[in-house]
Design an enzyme around this catalytic site. Structure first.
Site, mmCIF file in Angstrom:
data_model
loop_
_atom_site.group_PDB
_atom_site.id
_atom_site.type_symbol
_atom_site.label_atom_id
_atom_site.label_comp_id
_atom_site.label_asym_id
_atom_site.label_seq_id
_atom_site.Cartn_x
_atom_site.Cartn_y
_atom_site.Cartn_z
ATOM 1 N N GLU A 166 0.435 -1.257 -0.143
ATOM 2 C CA GLU A 166 -0.470 0.294 -0.168
ATOM 3 C C GLU A 166 1.047 0.852 -0.268
ATOM 4 O O GLU A 166 1.793 1.134 1.165
ATOM 5 C CB GLU A 166 -0.626 0.119 1.294
ATOM 6 C CG GLU A 166 -1.796 1.093 1.752
ATOM 7 C CD GLU A 166 -3.224 1.155 1.929
ATOM 8 O OE1 GLU A 166 -3.464 -0.509 2.952
ATOM 9 O OE2 GLU A 166 -3.620 1.663 2.152
ATOM 10 N N ASN A 209 -3.305 -1.830 7.413
ATOM 11 C CA ASN A 209 -4.787 -2.045 6.891
ATOM 12 C C ASN A 209 -4.347 -3.437 6.381
ATOM 13 O O ASN A 209 -4.325 -4.115 5.348
ATOM 14 C CB ASN A 209 -4.951 -2.017 5.398
ATOM 15 C CG ASN A 209 -5.141 -0.341 5.707
ATOM 16 O OD1 ASN A 209 -5.827 0.083 6.909
ATOM 17 N ND2 ASN A 209 -5.167 0.131 4.762
ATOM 18 N N LYS A 291 -4.404 0.277 13.582
ATOM 19 C CA LYS A 291 -5.142 0.542 13.126
ATOM 20 C C LYS A 291 -6.507 0.287 13.208
ATOM 21 O O LYS A 291 -6.948 -0.785 12.388
ATOM 22 C CB LYS A 291 -4.710 0.687 11.405
ATOM 23 C CG LYS A 291 -6.562 1.369 10.848
ATOM 24 C CD LYS A 291 -5.474 2.429 9.505
ATOM 25 C CE LYS A 291 -6.403 3.311 8.673
ATOM 26 N NZ LYS A 291 -5.549 3.008 7.005
ATOM 27 N N GLU A 295 -10.732 4.785 8.837
ATOM 28 C CA GLU A 295 -11.209 4.232 7.457
ATOM 29 C C GLU A 295 -11.275 3.537 7.270
ATOM 30 O O GLU A 295 -11.126 2.167 6.580
ATOM 31 C CB GLU A 295 -9.945 4.210 6.599
ATOM 32 C CG GLU A 295 -8.971 6.201 6.612
ATOM 33 C CD GLU A 295 -7.993 5.609 5.893
ATOM 34 O OE1 GLU A 295 -7.559 7.239 5.377
ATOM 35 O OE2 GLU A 295 -7.121 5.501 5.872
ATOM 36 N N ARG A 328 -3.164 3.125 17.213
ATOM 37 C CA ARG A 328 -2.454 4.624 16.565
ATOM 38 C C ARG A 328 -3.600 5.380 16.477
ATOM 39 O O ARG A 328 -4.913 5.223 16.491
ATOM 40 C CB ARG A 328 -2.676 3.894 14.463
ATOM 41 C CG ARG A 328 -1.300 3.701 14.170
ATOM 42 C CD ARG A 328 -1.198 2.964 12.592
ATOM 43 N NE ARG A 328 -0.510 4.322 11.764
ATOM 44 C CZ ARG A 328 -1.669 4.214 10.930
ATOM 45 N NH1 ARG A 328 -2.940 3.737 10.289
ATOM 46 N NH2 ARG A 328 -0.597 4.909 9.935
ATOM 47 N N LYS A 364 0.724 10.617 13.922
ATOM 48 C CA LYS A 364 1.511 10.810 12.788
ATOM 49 C C LYS A 364 1.736 12.604 13.017
ATOM 50 O O LYS A 364 1.234 13.487 13.596
ATOM 51 C CB LYS A 364 -0.215 11.243 11.453
ATOM 52 C CG LYS A 364 -0.256 9.984 10.885
ATOM 53 C CD LYS A 364 -0.983 9.731 9.682
ATOM 54 C CE LYS A 364 -1.649 8.086 8.706
ATOM 55 N NZ LYS A 364 -2.144 8.159 7.262
ATOM 56 N N ASP A 369 -2.620 13.935 7.478
ATOM 57 C CA ASP A 369 -2.355 13.148 6.406
ATOM 58 C C ASP A 369 -1.335 13.627 6.251
ATOM 59 O O ASP A 369 -1.228 13.769 4.422
ATOM 60 C CB ASP A 369 -3.202 12.251 6.310
ATOM 61 C CG ASP A 369 -2.789 10.945 5.599
ATOM 62 O OD1 ASP A 369 -2.232 10.487 6.315
ATOM 63 O OD2 ASP A 369 -4.036 10.262 4.835
ATOM 64 N N GLU A 391 5.314 9.322 14.084
ATOM 65 C CA GLU A 391 5.084 8.261 12.859
ATOM 66 C C GLU A 391 5.203 9.355 11.915
ATOM 67 O O GLU A 391 4.894 10.231 11.404
ATOM 68 C CB GLU A 391 3.759 7.765 12.442
ATOM 69 C CG GLU A 391 3.592 6.832 11.365
ATOM 70 C CD GLU A 391 1.939 6.151 11.081
ATOM 71 O OE1 GLU A 391 1.783 5.683 12.505
ATOM 72 O OE2 GLU A 391 1.357 6.151 10.321
ATOM 73 N N GLU A 397 3.856 9.590 -0.298
ATOM 74 C CA GLU A 397 2.144 9.068 -1.336
ATOM 75 C C GLU A 397 2.217 10.303 -1.439
ATOM 76 O O GLU A 397 1.359 10.547 -2.758
ATOM 77 C CB GLU A 397 1.850 8.486 -0.182
ATOM 78 C CG GLU A 397 0.557 8.326 -0.261
ATOM 79 C CD GLU A 397 -0.679 7.822 0.420
ATOM 80 O OE1 GLU A 397 -0.256 7.478 1.879
ATOM 81 O OE2 GLU A 397 -1.321 8.004 0.345
ATOM 82 N N HIS A 525 -3.574 19.019 1.189
ATOM 83 C CA HIS A 525 -4.766 17.709 0.312
ATOM 84 C C HIS A 525 -5.562 18.442 -0.957
ATOM 85 O O HIS A 525 -7.132 18.033 -0.962
ATOM 86 C CB HIS A 525 -6.089 17.867 1.248
ATOM 87 C CG HIS A 525 -6.208 16.568 1.492
ATOM 88 N ND1 HIS A 525 -7.309 15.893 0.917
ATOM 89 C CD2 HIS A 525 -6.638 15.264 2.536
ATOM 90 C CE1 HIS A 525 -7.736 14.681 1.268
ATOM 91 N NE2 HIS A 525 -6.738 13.840 2.470
ATOM 92 N N TRP A 547 -13.186 13.902 1.705
ATOM 93 C CA TRP A 547 -12.255 13.250 1.376
ATOM 94 C C TRP A 547 -12.421 14.398 -0.608
ATOM 95 O O TRP A 547 -11.792 14.183 -1.018
ATOM 96 C CB TRP A 547 -12.346 12.029 0.673
ATOM 97 C CG TRP A 547 -11.935 11.195 1.514
ATOM 98 C CD1 TRP A 547 -11.388 11.060 2.949
ATOM 99 C CD2 TRP A 547 -12.678 9.338 1.583
ATOM 100 N NE1 TRP A 547 -10.830 10.677 3.737
ATOM 101 C CE2 TRP A 547 -11.757 9.282 2.817
ATOM 102 C CE3 TRP A 547 -13.086 8.790 1.037
ATOM 103 C CZ2 TRP A 547 -11.589 7.657 3.254
ATOM 104 C CZ3 TRP A 547 -12.859 7.190 1.250
ATOM 105 C CH2 TRP A 547 -12.487 6.631 2.524
HETATM 106 C C1 BDP Z 1 -3.476 7.551 4.157
HETATM 107 C C2 BDP Z 1 -2.937 6.282 2.425
HETATM 108 C C3 BDP Z 1 -3.603 5.066 3.527
HETATM 109 C C4 BDP Z 1 -3.407 4.213 4.851
HETATM 110 C C5 BDP Z 1 -3.060 5.306 5.774
HETATM 111 C C6 BDP Z 1 -2.959 5.605 7.071
HETATM 112 O O1 BDP Z 1 -3.467 7.385 1.828
HETATM 113 O O2 BDP Z 1 -3.291 4.016 2.124
HETATM 114 O O3 BDP Z 1 -4.564 3.078 4.913
HETATM 115 O O4 BDP Z 1 -2.624 6.681 5.590
HETATM 116 O O5 BDP Z 1 -1.431 6.008 7.496
HETATM 117 O O6 BDP Z 1 -2.864 7.823 4.171
HETATM 118 O O7 BDP Z 1 -3.411 4.411 8.283
#
Ligand code: BDP
Length: 703
Positions: A166, A209, A291, A295, A328, A364, A369, A391, A397, A525, A547
């Site tokens: 991922e 995930n 996690k 999401e 997390r 984070k 993000d 983190e 990304e 973003h 989003w």
């Molecule tokens: C986001 C990513 C996603 C991750 C998520 C995370 O797009 O793929 O699963 O963070 O940190 O930025 O859990």
């Protein structure tokens, strides 16, 4: 004579041979200067180490391989230095100036002594000594002590069972699950070497995930085989957990449960047994990363329980085993009028003091993000009773994947060095993380890995520097970004002083250049939907309001930016008054953070003397132009570089240059529709329309 000839050949081959980057910063090619080689050789007549500790043995063999390569002569490993001088002595002792993994390098008589309170400390000292030689530093009268500031220094791999990663941009997963545990790819060992050379002592091998498969006996065996490879390098493995694993994983010898409720005794029993199964196969297992309720991932809230209930259940399951639960804080709920900036803070601060001592909450760096620039997460400093881990994301990304050159150390440092003011001036984020501010027992820093199966590990050659810099900063967050870059360049790319300087400069500017042509002045973003590549500020349809990119920039005929002051979402109130003061007034907010906190009129004059619209354009245009400058700088480095490494970066810079213009055109054309002002001189309006630029995104994302 023959020896000299061979060495000559070796040196010559170093210059003409293409370097595929596999060896990272551990190249160990012979030092080009014979006098320098001879000088070092005088202190490296032997390596003395006693005992059979596997980590100590690794220290000796790494030092041996490194020195033999660098000095072009054999260096024997012997059992004891008794009566001998002119060599290196590796020693585990008891040194009050060192913590468990710290090391000391000292000249004693005619020997160089690498000592520590543990075998891992000696290993880190051995690599530090190699680094001295690799970077041409003197080893005469050596007196260095170094202690890691953070206990758990780890990579987080977002790797899946099927070999995909991922947000991975350097090929497929390093872990060949289909071959494990029987076949051990030699690359696993090289991975461990690279990490150990930086002091990284933990790795979470699977995606947050998480697949429940990692809790099956079949996969625990595979993970155990990796742990066996990593152990002699002082690295422990951790696993990401699928929270309701108890509902899907059978056995051994028993069916899955109906529940994953953390307060259900059967569930607690299930996890206690699972933990014992894991430790039976991996005695030094590091623990779990989770996690949950984020999401779409399930979690304790599905049963009306809190994050603390979930984390504590796992912590109790760990029992007396030496492991931790890393939970997390990356969570956000869908709510039309809410500000995602506030989500983690609001869910986690009420739980401060409620977590089991084995729990660490991993945060984070920013509140949203991994954006190109974020203010620090307001959680740092706000949970004095809960150890908070940092983190960072190494994989790019939101920073142009493995195509754009972005050296991340300045971005990491920007966050670490920010003052939270929670305990008066000097209460930096770094001091929260290293435990010195609140006296945390557990301390940790994690980097989401940028490694993959590409021969050079990170896709972009320069991406290696981000792995390197993360490891060095996790060890010591006070190290300067440019010093780390310089070291990495010398060890990886070239030793020519002028080239080292030029490339270091280039790296140091690269992140700000990327910010300028993508998200200047605190925009965030606005990247391509889902893929997170390229520009898409116009996105106004997505399953969740937060989003949509219009949610973040809020451009209208008046201005642009997200008002997070008291007249807006008031997310600013989550910080201390001193921090609020820096960011609450649009006239005085530092420009890099302006649109994070304010909706600023297009015609407002900024501290630069230009209007907001003009300043935005200046940044987009100069940012894109700067990529040309990067290309020019790089082109001049050709004679100092290996041809394959030179070409790799030159090619990627050419794509970056084209895409910087794509970003620029997309953003000035799109925001220009709201601002209704011309592109200021001397810049020229794009020679394509917004509709044309939008089509690029559609093709790119195959939508
Ligand atoms: C986001 C990513 C996603 C991750 C998520 C995370 O797009 O793929 O699963 O963070 O940190 O930025 O859990």
């Amino acid at each position: 004579m023959i020896k000299k000839l061979l060495l000559g050949l070796l040196l010559a081959s170093h210059v003409v041979c293409a370097d595929d980057g596999y060896r990272l910063w551990l190249k160990y090619d012979p030092l080009p200067d014979a006098t320098q080689r001879a000088n070092y050789a005088r202190s490296a007549g032997f390596i003395a180490v006693s005992g059979n500790d596997p980590v100590l043995r690794t220290a000796a063999s790494e030092l041996q391989a490194g020195l033999q390569g660098l000095l072009g002569k054999p260096v024997p490993v012997i059992g004891s230095a008794a009566g001998r001088t002119g060599g290196i002595v590796l020693q585990v002792g008891s040194d009050p100036a060192l913590n468990r993994e710290g090391y000391r390098l000292a000249s004693r008589g005619n020997n160089l002594v690498v000592s520590a309170n543990s075998a891992s400390g000696v290993l880190y000292g051995a690599f530090a000594l190699l680094r001295q030689v690799q970077t041409g530093a003197s080893v005469a009268n050596l007196s260095v002590t170094s202690n890691p500031k953070v206990k758990l220094r780890m990579l987080n791999h977002w790797d899946n069972v099927n070999g995909t990663i991922e947000r991975g941009y350097a090929g497929s997963s390093l872990w060949k699950w289909y071959e494990l545990p029987e076949r051990i790819d030699p690359r696993y060992r090289d991975y461990a070497r690279a990490n150990a050379s930086l002091g990284i002592n933990g790795t979470v091998v699977n995606n947050v995930n998480a697949s429940p498969r990692f809790m099956t006996d079949e996969y625990i065996k595979k993970v155990a085989a990796l742990a066996d490879v990593f152990r002699p390098y002082g690295i422990r493995v951790y696993l990401s957990v699928y929270f309701p694993a108890s509902k899907v994983v059978n056995g051994p010898g028993k069916p899955a449960l109906k529940s994953a409720d953390p307060l259900d005794p059967a569930v607690r029993q299930w996890w206690a047994e699972k933990v014992n199964e894991i430790y039976a196969q991996i005695p030094d297992f590091g623990g779990f990363l989770v996690k949950a309720n984020s999401e779409g991932e399930p979690g304790p809230q599905d049963y009306g329980r809190t994050h603390a209930d979930g984390a504590n259940m796992l912590a109790e399951a760990l029992g007396t085993h030496d492991g931790v639960v890393i939970w997390r804080s990356f969570v956000y709920k869908p709510a039309e009028n809410a500000d995602r900036f506030r989500a983690a803070y609001e869910e986690f601060t009420p739980l401060d003091g409620k977590f089991h001592p084995k729990v660490i909450v991993q945060v984070k760096n920013g509140p949203i993000d991994f954006q190109v620039r974020e203010p620090f997460s307001p959680l740092f400093g706000a949970m004095p009773k809960t150890p908070l881990a940092m983190e960072f994301q190494l994989t790019q990304e939101y920073l142009g994947f493995a195509t754009h050159m972005v050296y991340e150390a300045p971005m990491f440092k920007e966050c670490l060095d920010t003052d939270t003011h929670v305990k008066g001036p000097g209460s930096t984020v770094a001091k929260v993380i290293d435990g010195s501010l609140h006296g945390y027992e557990q301390t940790a820093m994690a980097g989401v890995a940028n490694t993959g199966s590409d021969r050079n590990w990170t896709g972009h050659t320069m991406g290696q520097a981000n792995w390197y810099a993360f490891g060095r900063l996790a060890w010591d967050h006070t190290l300067p970004s440019d010093g780390i870059a310089r070291e990495w360049v010398q060890m990886t790319l070239t030793r020519q002083p002028k080239a080292v300087q030029t490339i270091t400069d280039l790296m140091m500017r690269s992140r700000e250049i990327y910010v300028n042509y993508t998200n200047p002045l605190g925009l965030h973003h606005i990247m391509g939907y889902g893929i997170h590549y390229g520009p898409e500020p116009w996105l106004d349809k997505a399953p969740r309001p937060d989003w949509r990119h219009t949610y973040y920039h809020r451009a209208d005929s008046v201005g642009v930016g997200f008002n997070r002051t008291a007249t807006g979402s008031n997310a600013l109130s989550l910080y201390t008054p001193q921090v609020q003061q820096q960011w609450e007034n649009p006239q005085t907010t530092p420009l890099p953070y302006l649109l994070w906190f304010h909706h600023v009129p297009w015609n407002q004059t900024l501290s630069t003397g230009r209007s907001l619209w003009d300043e935005l354009c200046v940044r987009y245009y100069t940012g894109a132009d700067s990529v040309r400058w990067m290309q020019q700088q790089w082109a001049q480095m050709k004679p100092a570089l290996d041809p394959e490494q030179f070409d790799d970066v030159a090619g990627r810079l050419a794509v970056q240059q084209k895409e910087a213009i794509w970003w620029r055109d997309a953003c000035v054309l799109y925001f220009g529709r709201f601002a209704r002002r011309p592109i200021p001189a001397p810049f020229k309006a794009p020679d394509r329309s917004l509709e044309e630029v939008k089509r690029i995104v559609d093709i790119y994302q195959l939508r």
